[in-house]
Design an enzyme around this catalytic site. Structure first.
Site, PDB file in Angstrom:
ATOM      1  N   SER A  48       0.851  -1.192   0.000  1.00  0.00           N
ATOM      2  CA  SER A  48       0.000   0.000   0.000  1.00  0.00           C
ATOM      3  C   SER A  48       0.880   1.234   0.000  1.00  0.00           C
ATOM      4  CB  SER A  48      -0.875   0.024   1.249  1.00  0.00           C
ATOM      5  OG  SER A  48      -0.085   0.320   2.398  1.00  0.00           O
ATOM      6  N   ASP A  49       0.325   2.356  -0.457  1.00  0.00           N
ATOM      7  CA  ASP A  49       0.946   3.625  -0.121  1.00  0.00           C
ATOM      8  C   ASP A  49       0.780   3.817   1.377  1.00  0.00           C
ATOM      9  OD1 ASP A  49       2.236   6.071  -0.349  1.00  0.00           O
ATOM     10  OD2 ASP A  49       1.121   6.656  -2.132  1.00  0.00           O
ATOM     11  N   TRP A  50       1.501   4.751   1.938  1.00  0.00           N
ATOM     12  CA  TRP A  50       1.686   4.759   3.382  1.00  0.00           C
ATOM     13  C   TRP A  50       0.493   5.270   4.181  1.00  0.00           C
ATOM     14  CZ3 TRP A  50       7.025   5.497   5.910  1.00  0.00           C
ATOM     15  CH2 TRP A  50       7.905   4.547   5.388  1.00  0.00           C
TER      16      TRP A  50
END
Length: 758
Positions: free
Chosen positions: A278-280
């Protein structure tokens, strides 16, 4: 699956060795533990990576397997991410008992963000070099410094398309063209992978910043597969180990739960076997559904999955096979990379070493785009005459080493060189006077007294860049999980802390600040021998002042050696080697509409140079444009092209009196339509001594001339009367191409009739 007796024996022996040896406490060590044995066995050819991953999973507890699927740090560290991001790798899936090092993350679009490392020019500046071999060297250096800093995974490859130059993170991409982006991103990937796993981001359709957490992108099948995804596929074919999903929604679904893209396209259609993160923090919306959709690792902390997956697995809400599928992807990728990368861990002495600084300077020199260079007296204004004795350097950015935004890609080098410092080093015997430009009358006086004036203006981290918060803290956009008390307090803390570190966001205008425009006009009025240097991360409109300026350069955010590189180009020690990776229009209205507060957008196939071509607008400077200090001619000799690709042979001649370079670009267009739209097929940078000619063979990508059938997923040539043209920038007119198409005697009429480029 049956294995031969030798393979079964090898697995048994491997298992006994792993069981006997104690686990290492050094998570970066791959010797003397189960993970080390797995790596050794794969390297020796005794096991394949899938078998090694299965062996490791067999030795893991349920908790350890689930721990592979999210970050290892506790959620209480959430407010400290902006600080810790630059101090250590973020780890996910480490199992010290078995020696599994896990994913040890570092950002790295312009260099490694951990500690003090080499700051290269930003990605879009490197795109302007149009030199994949040079970009591969940058990737090699970034991978080396990544591993030397204790990380094994670099999120350095950003290939989102520049749909509009107001995008705040334009500086992190390779520009507006899929072929240029794919070639340069692939080169960076190959370099990084020598020492670290390469992650490509942000998948997919992430091209705006302020509403990136919430915006919903609508896109038809044609634009999706033929415009916005080909460069991702190219980078995966170059060996990228991992994909980072984006924050935004596509067709109504957030990307972490978007099975259509993460599984149907990425896995099933493209055959990608690595893992997806995932993006953060805000990039995971549902622990179970995201896993089922094909998102393998929630980064960077123990958040939704740590809370929800154990219960979901016990209740049967998520199948054990789904958990093991992601676990296997993560482990097989890590083992395979560890077995094939350079074995020795690099020394920290290589970080920001003289060799890497020299590379950063070379890249900066070759990225600088000379847009205008009129004759002043007997010669062009640039390079500066060796007889110059008094130079004025004006502008608020002149004394600043402006490296780009202060977001997740920020690199903090041990030192950096500003344009002013670079000029003073390069011209020690020249009198250099300065003015900040805040007092226009004082700036005019300084300019009038000098032989030549240089004005350094443009953008910085306040004007564009990554944005974590916009306005207030709206955790509501992050879904019910993030809006609950579970994370509300840490999120608010993160937002307040991040606002101290991260500014920028999408640009509100493509123009310079009004004060910069006034300064340019004031200085030019005082001294007609004025050179304007633009600093920034994408297109800056010049119509309000360009006609008054005899010399104009785009120097980007040039990295730690940017000041020296600029000085070397201005004084003629190096040629400006850059070519625009986007079109620079005369009017922002010629580009797609851009609403930085939009909650929903439509992405079509009309953007950049292609939009201007299709609508008949002449650009200020076309895609691929750039001047040099010599004159270079080219002639297309021959080309071979069909729906699988091809090549073109081009004769290139330096007709000038000094060494120089050009980028030979091959375009195709359907010349049967009223306004043909240029499609870049391939390119090659060529450097030549004066009077020398050479023939270059350029590999061509058929992708821009193909169409995909959504029903069958098969690709075929788009109908049309296609012509191929060699140029040194996107062609302003296809009249010559029409003549070429109809005069060429070697046309294969059968191929021409079915639309194949000839």
């Amino acid at each position: 699956m049956e294995m031969n007796a030798g393979r079964r024996a090898a697995r048994a022996q491997y298992g006994r060795r792993a069981g006997r040896r104690a686990a290492s406490t050094d998570t970066m060590t791959t010797e003397g533990n189960a993970y080390g044995e797995a790596v050794r066995a794969v390297r020796a050819g005794e096991l394949d990576a899938d078998e090694a991953a299965d062996q490791l999973i067999d030795q893991m507890t349920v908790e350890e397997v689930l721990g592979l699927l999210d970050g290892d740090s506790p959620r209480l560290l959430l407010p400290l991410i902006p600080i810790l991001h630059g101090r250590r790798p973020f780890v996910a899936g480490a199992v010290s008992r078995l020696g599994i090092p896990g994913i040890r993350f570092s950002d790295g679009a312009r260099g490694v963000v951990i500690g003090a490392c080499t700051a290269f020019p930003v990605t879009i500046a490197r795109a302007a070099t149009w030199d994949p071999l040079l970009e591969e060297r940058v990737g090699l250096a970034i991978g080396l410094e990544t591993r030397a800093r204790g990380a094994n995974y670099s999120a350095s490859v950003c290939v989102n398309l520049l749909r509009h130059p107001a995008w705040g993170r334009a500086q992190e991409c390779y520009g507006e063209d899929p072929v240029l982006t794919g070639r340069m991103g692939s080169a960076l990937t190959r370099g990084v992978r020598v020492h670290a796993m390469a992650c490509v981001k942000h998948f997919a359709l992430n091209s705006m910043e302020n509403e990136r957490f919430e915006v919903d992108v609508s896109v038809d099948e044609h634009a999706l597969h033929e415009v916005y995804l080909p460069h991702f596929k190219a980078v995966l074919e170059a060996g990228a180990d991992s994909v980072m999903s984006s924050y935004n929604r596509v067709r109504g679904e957030y990307m972490d739960v978007n099975r259509a893209l993460l599984t149907d396209v990425l896995r099933n259609e493209w055959g990608f076997s690595g893992f997806v993160t995932s993006d953060w923090v805000f990039g995971t919306h549902d622990a179970v559904v995201s896993l089922q959709a094909g998102m393998d690792v929630e980064m960077p902390l123990r958040l939704l999955r740590a809370r929800d997956l154990p219960t979901a697995l016990r209740r049967g809400d998520v199948a054990r096979a789904t958990v093991l599928r992601s676990a296997r992807r993560i482990l097989r990728t890590g083992v395979l990379h560890a077995a094939t990368r350079e074995v020795a861990r690099p020394s920290a002495a290589l970080i920001a070493s003289p060799a890497h600084r020299a590379l950063a300077r070379q890249v900066a020199e070759e990225s600088i785009v000379l847009l205008k260079n009129e004759t002043s007296g007997a010669a062009p204004l640039l390079p500066l005459a060796p007889t110059i004795r008094h130079l004025a350097v004006i502008g608020r950015l002149a004394p600043r080493a402006n490296l780009g935004d202060h977001g997740s890609s920020r690199v903090r080098p041990p030192s950096a060189v500003s344009p002013l410092r670079g000029l003073r080093e390069a011209l020690p015997s020249v009198r250099i006077t300065t003015a900040s430009g805040t007092n226009e009358r004082a700036a005019a006086a300084v300019a009038a007294a000098a032989e030549t004036a240089i004005v350094v203006v443009g953008l910085d981290q306040h004007d564009e860049g990554e944005s974590v918060v916009t306005g207030g803290v709206d955790v509501g956009v992050l879904g019910r999980e993030f809006g609950s008390g579970f994370l509300r307090r840490p999120l608010i803390g993160l937002a307040h802390l991040a606002s101290r570190f991260v500014r920028g966001g999408d640009r509100s205008s493509l123009n310079l600040r009004p004060s910069d425009v006034r300064l340019i006009r004031t200085v030019v009025a005082a001294n007609p021998r004025t050179i304007v240097v633009l600093i920034g991360g994408s297109a800056i409109l010049t119509e309000a002042w360009r006609d008054r300026v005899p010399a104009l350069l785009l120097a980007w955010y040039g990295g730690m050696e940017g000041g020296r590189a600029l000085a070397n180009v201005l004084t003629g020690g190096a040629e400006p080697g850059g070519r625009l990776p986007f079109v620079l229009p005369t009017d922002a209205a010629h580009l797609p509409s851009f609403d930085r507060a939009a909650k929903s957008v439509i992405y079509d196939d009309k953007w950049g140079q292609r939009r201007l071509d299709g609508e008949g607008h002449a650009p200020a400077f076309p895609f691929g444009f750039g001047l040099g200090y010599t004159t270079i001619e080219h002639r297309l000799l021959d080309h071979r092209f069909d729906d699988s690709g091809g090549s073109a042979d081009v004769l290139v001649t330096n007709t000038g009196d000094r060494e120089g370079s050009t980028v030979v670009q091959i375009y195709a267009a359907d010349v049967s339509i009223r306004r043909p739209v240029a499609q870049l097929l391939g390119f090659q940078k060529v450097k030549l001594q004066p009077g020398v000619e050479t023939t270059v063979r350029i590999t061509l990508d058929a992708g821009p001339t193909l169409q995909r059938d959504p029903a069958t997923r098969r690709w075929s040539t788009r109908a049309g009367d296609w012509a191929v043209l060699a140029a040194q920038h996107s062609p302003a007119s296809w009249a010559d191409a029409r003549q070429l198409r109809h005069a060429e005697k070697s046309i294969d009429e059968e191929s021409a009739s079915d639309g194949r480029p000839t």
